[in-house]
Design an enzyme around this catalytic site. Structure first.
Site, PDB file in Angstrom:
ATOM      1  N   HIS A   1       0.836  -1.211   0.000  1.00  0.00           N
ATOM      2  CA  HIS A   1       0.000   0.000   0.000  1.00  0.00           C
ATOM      3  C   HIS A   1       0.869   1.258   0.000  1.00  0.00           C
ATOM      4  CE1 HIS A   1      -3.220  -2.785   0.912  1.00  0.00           C
ATOM      5  NE2 HIS A   1      -2.575  -3.195   1.993  1.00  0.00           N
TER       6      HIS A   1
ATOM      7  N   ARG B   1      11.530  17.538  17.016  1.00  0.00           N
ATOM      8  CA  ARG B   1      12.272  16.415  17.588  1.00  0.00           C
ATOM      9  C   ARG B   1      12.427  15.279  16.591  1.00  0.00           C
ATOM     10  NH1 ARG B   1       9.016  15.261  21.590  1.00  0.00           N
ATOM     11  NH2 ARG B   1       9.736  16.995  22.852  1.00  0.00           N
TER      12      ARG B   1
ATOM     13  N   HIS C   1      19.311  16.978  15.536  1.00  0.00           N
ATOM     14  CA  HIS C   1      18.677  17.113  16.851  1.00  0.00           C
ATOM     15  C   HIS C   1      19.488  16.406  17.928  1.00  0.00           C
ATOM     16  CE1 HIS C   1      15.916  15.815  20.096  1.00  0.00           C
ATOM     17  NE2 HIS C   1      15.469  17.037  19.973  1.00  0.00           N
TER      18      HIS C   1
ATOM     19  N   TYR D   1      22.277  21.330  24.454  1.00  0.00           N
ATOM     20  CA  TYR D   1      21.208  21.347  25.456  1.00  0.00           C
ATOM     21  C   TYR D   1      21.695  20.799  26.796  1.00  0.00           C
ATOM     22  CZ  TYR D   1      16.761  20.413  27.740  1.00  0.00           C
ATOM     23  OH  TYR D   1      15.719  20.380  28.635  1.00  0.00           O
TER      24      TYR D   1
ATOM     25  N   LYS E   1      15.026  24.211  31.658  1.00  0.00           N
ATOM     26  CA  LYS E   1      14.744  23.611  30.361  1.00  0.00           C
ATOM     27  C   LYS E   1      14.438  24.669  29.318  1.00  0.00           C
ATOM     28  CE  LYS E   1      11.912  20.172  30.356  1.00  0.00           C
ATOM     29  NZ  LYS E   1      10.702  19.367  30.642  1.00  0.00           N
TER      30      LYS E   1
ATOM     31  N   SER F   1      20.643  27.082  16.304  1.00  0.00           N
ATOM     32  CA  SER F   1      20.203  26.411  15.080  1.00  0.00           C
ATOM     33  C   SER F   1      19.708  27.412  14.044  1.00  0.00           C
ATOM     34  CB  SER F   1      19.107  25.405  15.416  1.00  0.00           C
ATOM     35  OG  SER F   1      18.683  24.710  14.257  1.00  0.00           O
TER      36      SER F   1
ATOM     37  N   HIS G   1      21.250  28.128  10.251  1.00  0.00           N
ATOM     38  CA  HIS G   1      20.399  28.029   9.056  1.00  0.00           C
ATOM     39  C   HIS G   1      20.495  29.307   8.230  1.00  0.00           C
ATOM     40  CE1 HIS G   1      18.547  24.491  10.932  1.00  0.00           C
ATOM     41  NE2 HIS G   1      17.989  24.248   9.763  1.00  0.00           N
TER      42      HIS G   1
END
Length: 608
Positions: free
Chosen positions: A190, A477, A484, A492, A504, A515, A519
């Site tokens: 499929h 994510r 990531h 992080y 956090k 990031s 870019h």
């Protein structure tokens, strides 16, 4: 006499009235009973209907789960493969390690030299490791001065551990042998049909381009003109890439020298610290220069867009590879020195060069001494992925010639108004969504699977099922797992543990800012324009969308995600195309101040 005759009639009438009243009361009572019975029957019917509906829903849910289990067991069997070693399924990306004490929580991410599944240390603070080592060996120390020093340092470690014990234990990246999502999905007939539909779409674009070139231009070019122009000066890029690789190799030699000298200075802590901090400063300076030179070369050589993208993307990849290696090995060297005074322990913490060399070309940005490897190379699979890369490249050339140039080639010469802008944007909707989807397939599936197959790299989870995400947090994510993972492990975690001390939000915003800057670094210097649309879309609007879509229902959230992705990418690609062609058609006369570099060409052309 007459009154006596009337009295029985009265009695009879009163009896009849009484009987009639009783009959009326009985009738009213029957009506009430009938009403109550009707209501009870209606209530019973509603209850039974609700019960049947709920039972039907529960039965349907159970049957759906059984069908899904059967589908996984037969058609999607690769998605149901258990991994008993990690107690996780095939598509689990991280493993939260259990710690027995607060000290183990602090050092949960330390890397074992022979493990291919552990992650980089969460703490590489040199003083912490020295304190731990001195505290653990204080009983074996014979000198009273060293013993008192160890006791004092152990107290400091206890305070540090009690402070860090409150921090959340972060999960670690695991590497296991598994296929990519689409590779497993395309084993189902499929899903393979959808793959064939994309084949037909590619053929339609090919025929469209051929017929247009033949009947309009009188010749068929197959988009080769776009390739020739886009890959201009690629030989210069190759020479620069070779010089960059030489510098990347020198990093390995540099870290060996640092580890060797550091081990020699083990008895002179002051000189050891001066040496380490001097090397750290030199490393940071070299990375800044390495980041600065590629865009400078792009501007000096006036590289075309594709060649510039190749140089800038490869530079960022090397930069991330170097940092991953240095971040891992330096923490391991410090840890090894803290546990022993052996001359060879720090040097042994540096892996052999062949492991570093494999890491430089492996389709991952996280350094490990060992990765899961496949037994053989499937040459047919690798050839198919390479052909897909070529096909998507041709598809991009067709879209550039038949859509982007048609809509924006005269930007800066023609009059700019709201009506023409709207027409151009809506005309670019379908080409932009094809660019977006094919870009994902080109890089994250075809190219990475091609390189992984040649290197027998076992873990092919370069992305996850981002298309089913209902919020932007899950999308970010799952979209690019390779990048990531690097941002999570080396940015992080370090900011969470050492800079923001458990925040956090601050750590996540730092990751998004870095990031977004890189870019924009690629797009801005490749196009040779300052037009920070990507930074605004990714670093500002993208962050806001995380909070907006976090609590959205699943179906509505997925619809919102796709709607914003389609229109956001269309707007971004269109704006960059407009600015690029405007800079070519309507260059600025002069740059009298630094602010002139910040003004878009679209604005300066419109104001003329």
């Amino acid at each position: 006499m007459v009154e006596k005759l009337k009295s029985p009639d009265r009695k009879i009438n009163s009896t009849e009235n009484k009987t009639q009243n009783e009959s009326t009361a009985l009738t009213d009572q029957n009506m009430e009973l009938h009403f109550v019975r009707h209501k009870l029957e209606a209530f019973q019917t509603n209850v039974l209907r609700d019960v049947q509906k709920r039972m039907s829903g529960m039965i349907d849910e159970v049957m759906e789960q059984l069908r899904q289990q059967e589908l996984q067991a037969h058609e999607f069997r690769n998605f149901a493969k258990p991994q008993t070693q990690h107690k996780s399924n095939t598509w689990s990306n991280r493993l939260r390690l259990k710690s027995t004490s607060s000290s183990s929580r602090t050092d949960a991410g330390k890397t074992s030299p022979n493990s291919g599944q552990t992650t980089d240390g969460k703490t590489c603070n040199e003083e912490d490791h020295v304190k731990n080592a001195d505290a653990s060996t204080s009983e074996e120390t014979q000198k009273s001065q060293a013993s008192r020093k160890s006791e004092h340092e152990a107290n400091n470690v206890a305070k540090d551990i009690s402070k860090r014990g409150r921090l959340r234990t972060l999960p670690d990246k695991i590497f296991i042998t598994r296929e990519s999502y689409l590779t497993a999905l395309l084993e189902v007939d499929h899903m393979k049909t959808i793959y064939h539909i994309f084949y037909i779409i590619f053929l339609i674009f090919l025929l469209n381009n051929i017929t247009h070139d033949y009947f309009v231009n009188g010749s068929v070019t197959f988009g080769l003109g776009t390739f020739k122009k886009g890959f201009g000066k690629i030989d210069n890029v190759f020479v620069i890439w070779m010089l960059q690789m030489a510098f990347v190799f020198s990093i390995y030699v540099a870290i060996q020298i640092w580890a060797h000298v550091r081990s020699k200075l083990r008895k002179q802590e002051t000189l050891q610290s001066v040496w380490s901090y001097s090397c750290l400063l030199l490393y940071i300076t070299s990375q800044v220069i390495f980041t600065y030179l590629p865009p400078k070369i792009c501007l000096s050589l006036d590289l075309p867009y594709v060649s510039a993208c190749v140089l800038l993307l490869e530079s960022i990849r090397m930069l991330m590879k170097m940092h991953g290696f240095v971040r891992t090995v330096s923490g391991r060297v410090v840890q090894g020195k803290a546990k022993t005074d052996s001359d060879t322990r720090s040097e042994a913490a540096v892996p052999p060069f062949q492991k570093y060399l494999y890491y430089l070309f492996a389709p991952t940005l996280l350094y490990r001494d060992n990765y899961p490897r496949t037994a053989v190379i499937r040459w047919k699979f690798a050839a198919s992925r390479l052909l897909e890369v070529v096909a998507v490249a041709f598809l991009y050339s067709y879209i550039h010639e038949r859509h982007i140039r048609v809509h924006f080639a005269n930007m800066g010469r023609e009059e700019l108004n709201a009506g023409s802008m709207i027409v151009k944007l809506f005309g670019m909707l379908m080409p932009c969504i094809i660019i977006y989807l094919c870009g994902f397939y080109l890089i994250l599936h075809s190219w990475l699977n091609f390189t992984a197959e040649l290197l027998r790299f076992g873990d092919r989870m370069f992305y996850k099922d981002w298309w089913t995400a209902s919020n932007y947090e899950t999308y970010y994510r799952n979209w690019n797992v390779v990048v990531h993972d690097w941002l999570y492990e080396y940015i992080y975690k370090d900011f969470y543990l050492h800079v923001f001390k458990g925040s956090k939000l601050a750590s996540s915003l730092t990751v998004f800012t870095i990031s977004a800057l890189f870019h924009e670094y690629v797009l801005g210097y490749a196009l040779q324009v300052f037009f920070p649309v990507m930074f605004v879309f990714f670093g500002v609007i993208g962050v806001l969308m995380i909070f907006i879509t976090r609590f959205a229902p699943k179906n509505l959230g997925n619809i919102m995600l796709w709607f914003t992705l389609i229109y956001g990418n269309c707007l971004m690609i269109s704006l960059y195309s407009m600015e690029y062609f405007a800079s070519k058609n309507c260059p600025k006369d002069s740059y009298e101040s630094w602010t002139d570099y910040l003004v878009p060409h679209l604005w300066s052309c419109h104001m003329k």
